[in-house]
Design an enzyme around this catalytic site. Structure first.
Site, PDB file in Angstrom:
ATOM      1  N   LYS A  65       0.900  -1.468   0.018  1.00 23.87           N
ATOM      2  CA  LYS A  65       0.211   0.713  -0.281  1.00 23.87           C
ATOM      3  C   LYS A  65       0.753   1.434  -0.135  1.00 23.87           C
ATOM      4  CE  LYS A  65      -4.174  -2.292   2.836  1.00 23.87           C
ATOM      5  NZ  LYS A  65      -5.360  -1.545   2.989  1.00 23.87           N
ATOM      6  N   ASP A 102     -10.802   2.898   1.821  1.00 24.55           N
ATOM      7  CA  ASP A 102     -10.725   2.357   3.532  1.00 24.55           C
ATOM      8  C   ASP A 102     -11.645   2.763   4.392  1.00 24.55           C
ATOM      9  OD1 ASP A 102      -9.588  -0.541   3.509  1.00 24.55           O
ATOM     10  OD2 ASP A 102      -8.107   0.027   3.872  1.00 24.55           O
TER      11      ASP A 102
HETATM   12  P1  NAP Z   1      -0.714  -2.298  10.847  1.00 23.45           P
HETATM   13  O1  NAP Z   1      -0.032  -1.498  10.431  1.00 23.45           O
HETATM   14  O2  NAP Z   1       0.697  -3.545  11.696  1.00 23.45           O
HETATM   15  O3  NAP Z   1      -0.908  -2.206  13.474  1.00 23.45           O
HETATM   16  C1  NAP Z   1      -1.298  -3.191  13.275  1.00 23.45           C
HETATM   17  C2  NAP Z   1      -2.306  -2.484  14.989  1.00 23.45           C
HETATM   18  O4  NAP Z   1      -2.132  -3.338  15.684  1.00 23.45           O
HETATM   19  C3  NAP Z   1      -1.218  -2.160  15.249  1.00 23.45           C
HETATM   20  O5  NAP Z   1      -1.519  -0.352  16.617  1.00 23.45           O
HETATM   21  C4  NAP Z   1       0.414  -2.526  16.880  1.00 23.45           C
HETATM   22  O6  NAP Z   1      -0.014  -1.746  17.779  1.00 23.45           O
HETATM   23  C5  NAP Z   1      -1.319  -3.215  16.813  1.00 23.45           C
HETATM   24  N1  NAP Z   1      -1.172  -4.607  17.269  1.00 23.45           N
HETATM   25  C6  NAP Z   1      -0.576  -5.591  17.099  1.00 23.45           C
HETATM   26  N2  NAP Z   1      -0.212  -6.829  18.190  1.00 23.45           N
HETATM   27  C7  NAP Z   1      -0.324  -5.836  19.176  1.00 23.45           C
HETATM   28  C8  NAP Z   1      -0.244  -6.510  20.730  1.00 23.45           C
HETATM   29  N3  NAP Z   1      -0.057  -7.696  21.026  1.00 23.45           N
HETATM   30  N4  NAP Z   1      -0.852  -5.695  21.784  1.00 23.45           N
HETATM   31  C9  NAP Z   1      -1.008  -4.656  20.978  1.00 23.45           C
HETATM   32  N5  NAP Z   1      -1.474  -4.355  20.314  1.00 23.45           N
HETATM   33  C10 NAP Z   1      -0.706  -4.655  18.910  1.00 23.45           C
HETATM   34  O7  NAP Z   1      -1.799  -3.088  11.034  1.00 23.45           O
HETATM   35  P2  NAP Z   1      -3.258  -2.479  10.047  1.00 23.45           P
HETATM   36  O8  NAP Z   1      -3.370  -2.829   8.224  1.00 23.45           O
HETATM   37  O9  NAP Z   1      -4.367  -1.463  10.554  1.00 23.45           O
HETATM   38  O10 NAP Z   1      -4.746  -4.112  10.380  1.00 23.45           O
HETATM   39  C11 NAP Z   1      -4.996  -3.728  11.469  1.00 23.45           C
HETATM   40  C12 NAP Z   1      -6.228  -4.822  11.893  1.00 23.45           C
HETATM   41  O11 NAP Z   1      -7.591  -4.432  11.078  1.00 23.45           O
HETATM   42  C13 NAP Z   1      -5.770  -6.578  11.251  1.00 23.45           C
HETATM   43  O12 NAP Z   1      -6.557  -7.183  11.616  1.00 23.45           O
HETATM   44  C14 NAP Z   1      -6.476  -6.712  10.082  1.00 23.45           C
HETATM   45  O13 NAP Z   1      -6.976  -7.099   9.285  1.00 23.45           O
HETATM   46  C15 NAP Z   1      -7.669  -5.979  10.013  1.00 23.45           C
HETATM   47  N6  NAP Z   1      -7.822  -5.319   8.732  1.00 23.45           N
HETATM   48  C16 NAP Z   1      -9.492  -5.279   8.901  1.00 23.45           C
HETATM   49  C17 NAP Z   1     -10.016  -4.408   7.615  1.00 23.45           C
HETATM   50  C18 NAP Z   1     -11.213  -4.428   6.757  1.00 23.45           C
HETATM   51  O14 NAP Z   1     -12.083  -3.768   5.739  1.00 23.45           O
HETATM   52  N7  NAP Z   1     -12.237  -4.885   8.044  1.00 23.45           N
HETATM   53  C19 NAP Z   1      -9.464  -3.569   6.624  1.00 23.45           C
HETATM   54  C20 NAP Z   1      -7.806  -3.196   6.905  1.00 23.45           C
HETATM   55  C21 NAP Z   1      -7.632  -4.024   8.023  1.00 23.45           C
HETATM   56  P3  NAP Z   1       1.054  -1.217  17.558  1.00 23.45           P
HETATM   57  O15 NAP Z   1       2.546   0.292  17.228  1.00 23.45           O
HETATM   58  O16 NAP Z   1       1.886  -1.317  19.130  1.00 23.45           O
HETATM   59  O17 NAP Z   1       2.374  -2.246  16.993  1.00 23.45           O
END
Ligand code: NAP
Length: 283
Positions: A65, A102
């Site tokens: 992305k 998004d």
């Molecule tokens: P990302 O950029 O990798 O961000 C992950 C987030 O989760 C960060 O805030 C991270 O905190 C936090 N996190 C991960 N493991 C953690 C833990 N053990 N304890 C506390 N916080 C934790 O990922 P993303 O693209 O934003 O996606 C996040 C989620 O949204 C995923 O599950 C993805 O599948 C979902 N999603 C859904 C859609 C939809 O259409 N429904 C679209 C996009 C994403 P840190 O900053 O501290 O690492």
């Protein structure tokens, strides 16, 4: 025959071909939408050769992305603000545009699920958990939707602070320990962390402080009913799952490539739910 794609690495898990395939069939369009696995080192070349391969555009997902953001010819204002591109398309002059759907996808789903004026009635305040790529899009969506106060709590506080620059008057960073106070004044709680997703750890959060009028949204959709949503429902709060965001974010791309604005219908949702709980269940 119009051709579109979703590119990522890995990409086998993507439900986007099912979504767009459903719409192509529903509208009787003789187009295609395919999954393409491209490693990061090959992504720039992939984008360069899109036109000669006959693609009208496509979706871009993890980990491309930000690379797409840096390499398209033009960016929509929303993609510029979010700093990431999930949808690309060519204009009449052959220039490749990058958009981010998004943010409107999340808001469209929220409004459709809760009723269009519920957010307005619950005070315009939100607490967002997480500060990754999805959180940035969601904060932009909530700002565009007119929320007046958005508090972001993240394990790594610096990433939450980076989101404040989107609108310092309306966005604030929060320590995880301060969540009870923030929740007591919130109309909406959104989980954008991967906690609650199968195999990614549990989101341990007490929802007791939330007002009875508050809504809870989770963008995790595997499982569809996360423990957070189950707890919210048990408390009698409105709960919104993550699948609708995935469905609604696909709408603008389909319209750009195939010329028809598709609808997110119960039949489409049932089809994707069946796949989520079926033999290849998982995110
Ligand atoms: P990302 O950029 O990798 O961000 C992950 C987030 O989760 C960060 O805030 C991270 O905190 C936090 N996190 C991960 N493991 C953690 C833990 N053990 N304890 C506390 N916080 C934790 O990922 P993303 O693209 O934003 O996606 C996040 C989620 O949204 C995923 O599950 C993805 O599948 C979902 N999603 C859904 C859609 C939809 O259409 N429904 C679209 C996009 C994403 P840190 O900053 O501290 O690492």
């Amino acid at each position: 025959m119009t051709k579109a794609f979703v590119v990522g690495h890995p990409i086998a898990h993507s439900r986007s071909p099912l979504i767009h395939g459903h719409w192509l069939a529903a509208h009787g369009i003789a187009g295609t939408y395919e999954r393409i696995d491209v490693a990061p080192e090959a992504f720039a070349e992939f984008l360069k050769t899109l036109r000669e391969k006959g693609f009208a555009g496509g979706n871009v997902t993890i980990p491309h992305k930000e690379a797409a953001f840096a390499r398209v010819d033009e960016l929509t204002p929303r993609a510029k603000t979010i700093g990431a591109v999930n949808t690309v398309f060519f204009d009449a002059d052959g220039r490749l545009w990058g958009d981010n759907t998004d943010a409107p996808g999340f808001i469209a789903h929220l409004d459709q699920s809760l009723g269009a004026d519920r957010l307005d009635r619950t005070g315009g305040t939100a607490v967002v958990l997480g500060a990754g790529g999805a959180a940035r899009a969601i904060v932009v969506g909530l700002l565009e939707r007119g929320l007046t106060r958005i508090q972001v709590a993240n394990r790594t506080r610096a990433r939450a602070e980076a989101l404040v620059a989107l609108d310092p008057q309306r966005v604030a960073a929060l320590d995880w320990a301060d969540l009870p106070t923030a929740l007591s004044g919130a109309g909406l709680l959104v989980n954008t962390t991967s906690l609650g997703m199968a195999g990614h750890g549990v989101l341990d959060l007490d929802l007791t402080p939330l007002p009875a009028s508050a809504s809870v949204a989770d963008i995790v959709y595997a499982p569809l009913e996360t423990p957070l949503l189950a707890t919210a429902r048990a408390r009698g709060l409105a709960a919104v799952d993550g699948l609708g965001m995935l469905l609604h974010q696909a709408v603008p791309g389909f319209e750009r490539w195939f010329g028809v604005r598709p609808a997110v219908t119960p039949a489409l949702r049932d089809r994707i739910v069946a796949d989520l709980v079926g033999p290849r269940a998982g995110p």
